[in-house]
Design a protein around this motif. Structure first.
Motif, PDB file in Angstrom:
ATOM      1  N   LYS A   2       0.827  -1.206   0.000  1.00 33.76           N
ATOM      2  CA  LYS A   2       0.000   0.000   0.000  1.00 33.76           C
ATOM      3  C   LYS A   2       0.866   1.261   0.000  1.00 33.76           C
ATOM      4  CE  LYS A   2      -3.735   2.131   2.593  1.00 33.76           C
ATOM      5  NZ  LYS A   2      -4.567   2.061   3.789  1.00 33.76           N
ATOM      6  N   ASN A   3       1.921   1.263   0.813  1.00 29.95           N
ATOM      7  CA  ASN A   3       2.809   2.423   0.869  1.00 29.95           C
ATOM      8  C   ASN A   3       3.521   2.644  -0.450  1.00 29.95           C
ATOM      9  OD1 ASN A   3       2.144   3.056   3.485  1.00 29.95           O
ATOM     10  ND2 ASN A   3       3.814   1.872   4.380  1.00 29.95           N
ATOM     11  N   ALA A   4       3.942   1.564  -1.106  1.00 27.69           N
ATOM     12  CA  ALA A   4       4.631   1.684  -2.398  1.00 27.69           C
ATOM     13  C   ALA A   4       3.694   2.283  -3.445  1.00 27.69           C
ATOM     14  CB  ALA A   4       5.136   0.321  -2.849  1.00 27.69           C
ATOM     15  N   VAL A   5       2.438   1.869  -3.427  1.00 32.26           N
ATOM     16  CA  VAL A   5       1.459   2.391  -4.381  1.00 32.26           C
ATOM     17  C   VAL A   5       1.179   3.863  -4.093  1.00 32.26           C
ATOM     18  CG1 VAL A   5      -0.953   2.202  -5.118  1.00 32.26           C
ATOM     19  CG2 VAL A   5       0.416   0.146  -4.868  1.00 32.26           C
ATOM     20  N   ASN A   6       1.075   4.228  -2.813  1.00 29.86           N
ATOM     21  CA  ASN A   6       0.838   5.629  -2.457  1.00 29.86           C
ATOM     22  C   ASN A   6       2.035   6.511  -2.807  1.00 29.86           C
ATOM     23  OD1 ASN A   6      -1.696   4.966  -1.561  1.00 29.86           O
ATOM     24  ND2 ASN A   6      -1.145   4.958   0.604  1.00 29.86           N
ATOM     25  N   LYS A   7       3.249   5.953  -2.721  1.00 27.14           N
ATOM     26  CA  LYS A   7       4.447   6.719  -3.095  1.00 27.14           C
ATOM     27  C   LYS A   7       4.423   7.086  -4.572  1.00 27.14           C
ATOM     28  CE  LYS A   7       7.616   5.119   0.449  1.00 27.14           C
ATOM     29  NZ  LYS A   7       8.791   4.305   0.765  1.00 27.14           N
ATOM     30  N   VAL A   8       3.808   6.230  -5.381  1.00 26.08           N
ATOM     31  CA  VAL A   8       3.650   6.545  -6.805  1.00 26.08           C
ATOM     32  C   VAL A   8       2.826   7.823  -6.944  1.00 26.08           C
ATOM     33  CG1 VAL A   8       2.611   5.772  -8.978  1.00 26.08           C
ATOM     34  CG2 VAL A   8       3.902   4.159  -7.578  1.00 26.08           C
ATOM     35  N   GLY A   9       1.755   7.931  -6.162  1.00 30.97           N
ATOM     36  CA  GLY A   9       0.921   9.130  -6.190  1.00 30.97           C
ATOM     37  C   GLY A   9       1.673  10.370  -5.758  1.00 30.97           C
ATOM     38  N   VAL A  10       2.489  10.253  -4.712  1.00 30.36           N
ATOM     39  CA  VAL A  10       3.274  11.397  -4.238  1.00 30.36           C
ATOM     40  C   VAL A  10       4.275  11.818  -5.305  1.00 30.36           C
ATOM     41  CG1 VAL A  10       4.962  12.158  -2.519  1.00 30.36           C
ATOM     42  CG2 VAL A  10       2.979  10.810  -1.807  1.00 30.36           C
ATOM     43  N   THR A  11       4.953  10.833  -5.904  1.00 32.85           N
ATOM     44  CA  THR A  11       5.949  11.136  -6.939  1.00 32.85           C
ATOM     45  C   THR A  11       5.323  11.877  -8.109  1.00 32.85           C
ATOM     46  OG1 THR A  11       7.218   9.169  -6.335  1.00 32.85           O
ATOM     47  CG2 THR A  11       7.649  10.115  -8.503  1.00 32.85           C
ATOM     48  N   PHE A  12       4.214  11.363  -8.620  1.00 31.57           N
ATOM     49  CA  PHE A  12       3.572  12.012  -9.757  1.00 31.57           C
ATOM     50  C   PHE A  12       2.888  13.319  -9.362  1.00 31.57           C
ATOM     51  CE2 PHE A  12       4.377   7.976 -11.749  1.00 31.57           C
ATOM     52  CZ  PHE A  12       4.740   8.373 -13.024  1.00 31.57           C
ATOM     53  N   GLY A  13       2.488  13.445  -8.105  1.00 33.55           N
ATOM     54  CA  GLY A  13       1.959  14.724  -7.625  1.00 33.55           C
ATOM     55  C   GLY A  13       3.029  15.800  -7.645  1.00 33.55           C
ATOM     56  N   ILE A  14       4.240  15.431  -7.252  1.00 30.08           N
ATOM     57  CA  ILE A  14       5.362  16.389  -7.278  1.00 30.08           C
ATOM     58  C   ILE A  14       5.700  16.772  -8.716  1.00 30.08           C
ATOM     59  CG2 ILE A  14       7.831  16.634  -6.788  1.00 30.08           C
ATOM     60  CD1 ILE A  14       7.277  14.908  -4.234  1.00 30.08           C
ATOM     61  N   VAL A  15       5.688  15.784  -9.615  1.00 28.22           N
ATOM     62  CA  VAL A  15       5.962  16.074 -11.028  1.00 28.22           C
ATOM     63  C   VAL A  15       4.879  16.995 -11.595  1.00 28.22           C
ATOM     64  CG1 VAL A  15       6.183  15.069 -13.341  1.00 28.22           C
ATOM     65  CG2 VAL A  15       7.252  13.939 -11.387  1.00 28.22           C
ATOM     66  N   LEU A  16       3.624  16.740 -11.248  1.00 27.19           N
ATOM     67  CA  LEU A  16       2.526  17.596 -11.705  1.00 27.19           C
ATOM     68  C   LEU A  16       2.659  19.004 -11.128  1.00 27.19           C
ATOM     69  CD1 LEU A  16      -0.101  17.639 -13.374  1.00 27.19           C
ATOM     70  CD2 LEU A  16      -1.323  16.927 -11.320  1.00 27.19           C
ATOM     71  N   ALA A  17       3.078  19.103  -9.875  1.00 26.98           N
ATOM     72  CA  ALA A  17       3.293  20.416  -9.249  1.00 26.98           C
ATOM     73  C   ALA A  17       4.404  21.183  -9.969  1.00 26.98           C
ATOM     74  CB  ALA A  17       3.638  20.238  -7.768  1.00 26.98           C
ATOM     75  N   ILE A  18       5.467  20.489 -10.340  1.00 25.91           N
ATOM     76  CA  ILE A  18       6.560  21.137 -11.082  1.00 25.91           C
ATOM     77  C   ILE A  18       6.054  21.622 -12.437  1.00 25.91           C
ATOM     78  CG2 ILE A  18       8.773  20.700 -12.244  1.00 25.91           C
ATOM     79  CD1 ILE A  18       9.403  18.785  -9.859  1.00 25.91           C
ATOM     80  N   TYR A  19       5.239  20.788 -13.098  1.00 27.66           N
ATOM     81  CA  TYR A  19       4.664  21.203 -14.384  1.00 27.66           C
ATOM     82  C   TYR A  19       3.852  22.494 -14.217  1.00 27.66           C
ATOM     83  CZ  TYR A  19       1.022  21.759 -17.810  1.00 27.66           C
ATOM     84  OH  TYR A  19       0.149  22.333 -18.705  1.00 27.66           O
ATOM     85  N   PHE A  20       2.935  22.521 -13.226  1.00 27.77           N
ATOM     86  CA  PHE A  20       2.103  23.711 -13.020  1.00 27.77           C
ATOM     87  C   PHE A  20       2.952  24.929 -12.680  1.00 27.77           C
ATOM     88  CE2 PHE A  20      -1.773  20.984 -12.177  1.00 27.77           C
ATOM     89  CZ  PHE A  20      -2.486  21.485 -13.256  1.00 27.77           C
ATOM     90  N   THR A  21       4.000  24.742 -11.908  1.00 31.60           N
ATOM     91  CA  THR A  21       4.874  25.854 -11.553  1.00 31.60           C
ATOM     92  C   THR A  21       5.519  26.441 -12.804  1.00 31.60           C
ATOM     93  OG1 THR A  21       5.310  24.867  -9.384  1.00 31.60           O
ATOM     94  CG2 THR A  21       6.873  26.529 -10.166  1.00 31.60           C
ATOM     95  N   LEU A  22       6.091  25.587 -13.633  1.00 33.42           N
ATOM     96  CA  LEU A  22       6.733  26.062 -14.868  1.00 33.42           C
ATOM     97  C   LEU A  22       5.709  26.687 -15.815  1.00 33.42           C
ATOM     98  CD1 LEU A  22       9.186  23.087 -15.531  1.00 33.42           C
ATOM     99  CD2 LEU A  22       9.759  25.379 -14.677  1.00 33.42           C
ATOM    100  N   PHE A  23       4.579  26.020 -15.999  1.00 35.84           N
ATOM    101  CA  PHE A  23       3.546  26.505 -16.917  1.00 35.84           C
ATOM    102  C   PHE A  23       3.048  27.885 -16.496  1.00 35.84           C
ATOM    103  CE2 PHE A  23      -0.896  26.843 -18.256  1.00 35.84           C
ATOM    104  CZ  PHE A  23      -0.799  26.538 -19.611  1.00 35.84           C
ATOM    105  N   ASN A  24       2.674  28.017 -15.220  1.00 35.25           N
ATOM    106  CA  ASN A  24       2.141  29.292 -14.735  1.00 35.25           C
ATOM    107  C   ASN A  24       3.184  30.398 -14.781  1.00 35.25           C
ATOM    108  OD1 ASN A  24      -0.472  28.411 -14.240  1.00 35.25           O
ATOM    109  ND2 ASN A  24       0.020  27.718 -12.190  1.00 35.25           N
ATOM    110  N   CYS A  25       4.406  30.093 -14.392  1.00 32.47           N
ATOM    111  CA  CYS A  25       5.453  31.127 -14.387  1.00 32.47           C
ATOM    112  C   CYS A  25       5.786  31.596 -15.796  1.00 32.47           C
ATOM    113  CB  CYS A  25       6.707  30.618 -13.681  1.00 32.47           C
ATOM    114  SG  CYS A  25       6.512  30.529 -11.894  1.00 32.47           S
ATOM    115  N   VAL A  26       5.888  30.661 -16.737  1.00 35.70           N
ATOM    116  CA  VAL A  26       6.192  31.046 -18.124  1.00 35.70           C
ATOM    117  C   VAL A  26       5.087  31.936 -18.665  1.00 35.70           C
ATOM    118  CG1 VAL A  26       6.386  30.159 -20.493  1.00 35.70           C
ATOM    119  CG2 VAL A  26       7.700  29.096 -18.650  1.00 35.70           C
TER     120      VAL A  26
END
Length: 194
Positions: A2-26
């Motif tokens: 369960k923890n390994a599966v949830n870590k996938v969500g955290v990892t992709f959440g961070i990647v999505l956050a980085i995308y939004f940060t770059l997109f909005n700032c640009v």
């Protein structure tokens, strides 16, 4: 597991956050009006759907190829909450701290878009006037409005996540676990075939 599966969500959440940060700032530092562009909005929706599918696919892969509905939905939900929260926090920082005057520019563009939408809606002129009056009185950049938008986005994308989880699930949560076959036990069958 369960923890390994949830870590996938955290990892992709961070990647999505980085995308939004770059997109909005640009967009913010090049042309703020693009933040209200319809195509930019649809592009973000497509990115969120793609991230959702990739998140659930990777969660399924992490779980050994078999996930329940809950195991598919949970990492998706975690990723969406992290990504959208960073998006709305950054949006507030950009418009309320970095350049508060940008609110007027974007607010004017949003109002013009609303006028065009209402003109083609077929509503009575009194209803259009009432909607435009409400739009002028509201502040889409206020904290309360942003929290409402954030919660609405989480709800909308959660419904999408429920559909994706239903598509990707391939194991029932109510299935009985199969007893493991222990091949090391010396059964009568094994004794006869040695």
């Amino acid at each position: 597991m369960k923890n390994a599966v949830n870590k996938v969500g955290v990892t992709f959440g961070i990647v999505l956050a980085i995308y939004f940060t770059l997109f909005n700032c640009v967009l913010f530092f090049t042309d703020k009006t693009l933040l209200a562009n319809t195509f930019a909005g649809f592009f973000n929706i497509a990115i969120i759907i793609i991230f959702g599918v990739i998140t659930i696919y990777n969660a399924r892969k992490t779980a050994g190829g078999y996930v329940t509905f809950r195991e598919a939905f949970t990492p998706y939900f975690i990723a969406i909450v992290i990504g959208l929260t960073v998006n709305y926090v950054l949006y507030n920082i950009l418009f309320n701290v970095v350049d508060p005057s940008a609110k007027e520019v974007l607010g004017k563009q949003l109002y013009e878009m609303l006028v065009k939408t209402l003109d083609g809606s077929g509503l009575a002129p009194e209803q259009i006037a009432e909607q435009l009056k409400k739009a002028k009185e509201s502040n889409p950049f206020a904290l309360q409005s942003q929290l409402f938008l954030w919660a609405g986005s989480i709800l909308r994308y959660s419904i999408l996540g429920l559909l994706l989880a239903a598509i990707f699930k391939n194991k029932s949560e109510f299935a009985q676990p199969h007893p493991e076959v222990n091949h090391d036990v010396d059964t009568d069958f094994n004794k006869d075939h040695k």
